[in-house]
Design a protein around this motif. Sequence first.
Motif, PDB file in Angstrom:
ATOM      1  N   LYS A   1      -7.567  -2.729   5.010  1.00  0.00           N
ATOM      2  CA  LYS A   1      -8.173  -3.650   4.410  1.00  0.00           C
ATOM      3  C   LYS A   1      -7.402  -4.670   3.404  1.00  0.00           C
ATOM      4  O   LYS A   1      -7.009  -4.282   2.546  1.00  0.00           O
ATOM      5  CB  LYS A   1      -9.616  -3.281   3.830  1.00  0.00           C
ATOM      6  CG  LYS A   1     -10.354  -4.448   3.518  1.00  0.00           C
ATOM      7  CD  LYS A   1     -11.716  -3.906   2.759  1.00  0.00           C
ATOM      8  CE  LYS A   1     -12.617  -4.699   2.406  1.00  0.00           C
ATOM      9  NZ  LYS A   1     -13.864  -4.312   1.577  1.00  0.00           N
TER      10      LYS A   1
ATOM     11  N   ASP B   1      -5.981  -0.189   0.152  1.00  0.00           N
ATOM     12  CA  ASP B   1      -6.508   0.224   1.379  1.00  0.00           C
ATOM     13  C   ASP B   1      -5.618  -0.436   2.490  1.00  0.00           C
ATOM     14  O   ASP B   1      -5.680  -1.586   2.765  1.00  0.00           O
ATOM     15  CB  ASP B   1      -7.985   0.175   1.767  1.00  0.00           C
ATOM     16  CG  ASP B   1      -8.556   0.584   2.905  1.00  0.00           C
ATOM     17  OD1 ASP B   1      -7.585   1.065   3.750  1.00  0.00           O
ATOM     18  OD2 ASP B   1      -9.738   0.665   3.061  1.00  0.00           O
TER      19      ASP B   1
ATOM     20  N   LYS C   1      -6.801   4.398  -2.929  1.00  0.00           N
ATOM     21  CA  LYS C   1      -7.849   4.523  -2.118  1.00  0.00           C
ATOM     22  C   LYS C   1      -8.611   3.275  -2.120  1.00  0.00           C
ATOM     23  O   LYS C   1      -9.253   2.517  -1.068  1.00  0.00           O
ATOM     24  CB  LYS C   1      -8.819   5.784  -1.903  1.00  0.00           C
ATOM     25  CG  LYS C   1      -9.527   5.857  -0.831  1.00  0.00           C
ATOM     26  CD  LYS C   1     -10.329   7.260  -0.692  1.00  0.00           C
ATOM     27  CE  LYS C   1     -11.351   7.233   0.326  1.00  0.00           C
ATOM     28  NZ  LYS C   1     -11.834   8.780   0.447  1.00  0.00           N
ATOM     29  N   GLU C   2      -9.183   2.855  -3.568  1.00  0.00           N
ATOM     30  CA  GLU C   2      -9.815   1.713  -3.585  1.00  0.00           C
ATOM     31  C   GLU C   2      -9.207   0.169  -3.480  1.00  0.00           C
ATOM     32  O   GLU C   2      -9.505  -0.687  -2.902  1.00  0.00           O
ATOM     33  CB  GLU C   2     -10.605   1.725  -4.896  1.00  0.00           C
ATOM     34  CG  GLU C   2     -11.391   0.755  -5.485  1.00  0.00           C
ATOM     35  CD  GLU C   2     -11.942   0.911  -6.703  1.00  0.00           C
ATOM     36  OE1 GLU C   2     -12.541   0.006  -7.240  1.00  0.00           O
ATOM     37  OE2 GLU C   2     -11.892   1.890  -7.457  1.00  0.00           O
TER      38      GLU C   2
ATOM     39  N   CYS D   1       0.852  -1.347   0.016  1.00  0.00           N
ATOM     40  CA  CYS D   1       0.018  -0.080   0.113  1.00  0.00           C
ATOM     41  C   CYS D   1       0.770   1.357  -0.096  1.00  0.00           C
ATOM     42  O   CYS D   1       0.535   1.901  -0.784  1.00  0.00           O
ATOM     43  CB  CYS D   1      -0.922  -0.116   1.295  1.00  0.00           C
ATOM     44  SG  CYS D   1      -2.179  -1.310   1.177  1.00  0.00           S
TER      45      CYS D   1
END
Length: 331
Positions: free
Chosen positions: A128, A125, A121-122, A111
């Motif tokens: 997640k 993340d 961002k999608e 990331c």
Amino acid sequence: MKKKLIEVALPLDAINKASAREKSIRHGHPSTLHLWWARRPLAAARAVIFAQMVDDPSSCPDLFPTEKKQEKERQRLFKIIEDLVLWENTTNEEALERAREEIWQSWRRACAENADHPRAKELFDRHKLPAFHDPFAGGGALPLEAQRLGLEAYASDLNPVAVLINKAMIEIPPKFAGKPPVNPGARKNKSLFSQEWKGAQGLAEDVRYYGKWMRDEAEKRIGPLYPQYEITDKLVKERPDLEPYRGKKLTVIAWLWARTVKSPNPAFADVAVPLASTFMHSTKNGKEAYVEPVIENGGYRFTVKVGKPKDVEAAKNGTKLARGANFKCLM
């Protein structure tokens, strides 16, 4: 793109040993839910997913600048895999948490490296983990182990049986995670609601309760069609191995089903004879069992034998003569 551990090396001996051992496990294994073709060993699935998600030390020269340090770190990751693939550690939270933490560390590095990506961002993340999708899930070993390692798992398959297996393993249990059982027996016991129910323990309690209920109901309805067999003195003479069970009634656990037709032999035209493709009950080495037809009094009966038959081929073929609908008459 950083190299993943699976691209460099794996502790294959440990993975293969655990996978081979898993084949002999018949209690608590998902394969007992429903047999499936070419089912992947859970140990191998767990190891492969872990190694796909974790960076190889050579991809992190800032952390491991020399080959010696890289190899030392690689051996540490190998030890995590070796612990991870053991059947005893399937639900060992300590071993699983170590693996999950390594996956998270590698993901956070990915990331950070892709922070400038237009869809960072999608797609990246850091809070997640990426989802796991197996489009040909089959027996569900891969999505199950992905879920166990902390990934959000998705599974699909064209075969409705495979879909049902995957629903039972990876979709339904998480919905009831941490919840108490709801069966009537549990509701009567108020103390059960105050205790802590980890994972799918509550669901498992319900499955046990309703599984027993279904078994009992089935026994009530069709039990008389499957009577117990009494071990008589006459039977013990034929089968000395049954001596410990003399006088007892035992539940029959294996049946040989066969269609019957009237005998083509004019002398026995009123006798229904079986079309049996085999007389073998068990062909496992050292545990052979078979039925042997005994012709008597214008009819026949079967007696169960243990050990290798004198004529192995005859026992294997039953009354079948060749491929297709070709059978011989017992009479």
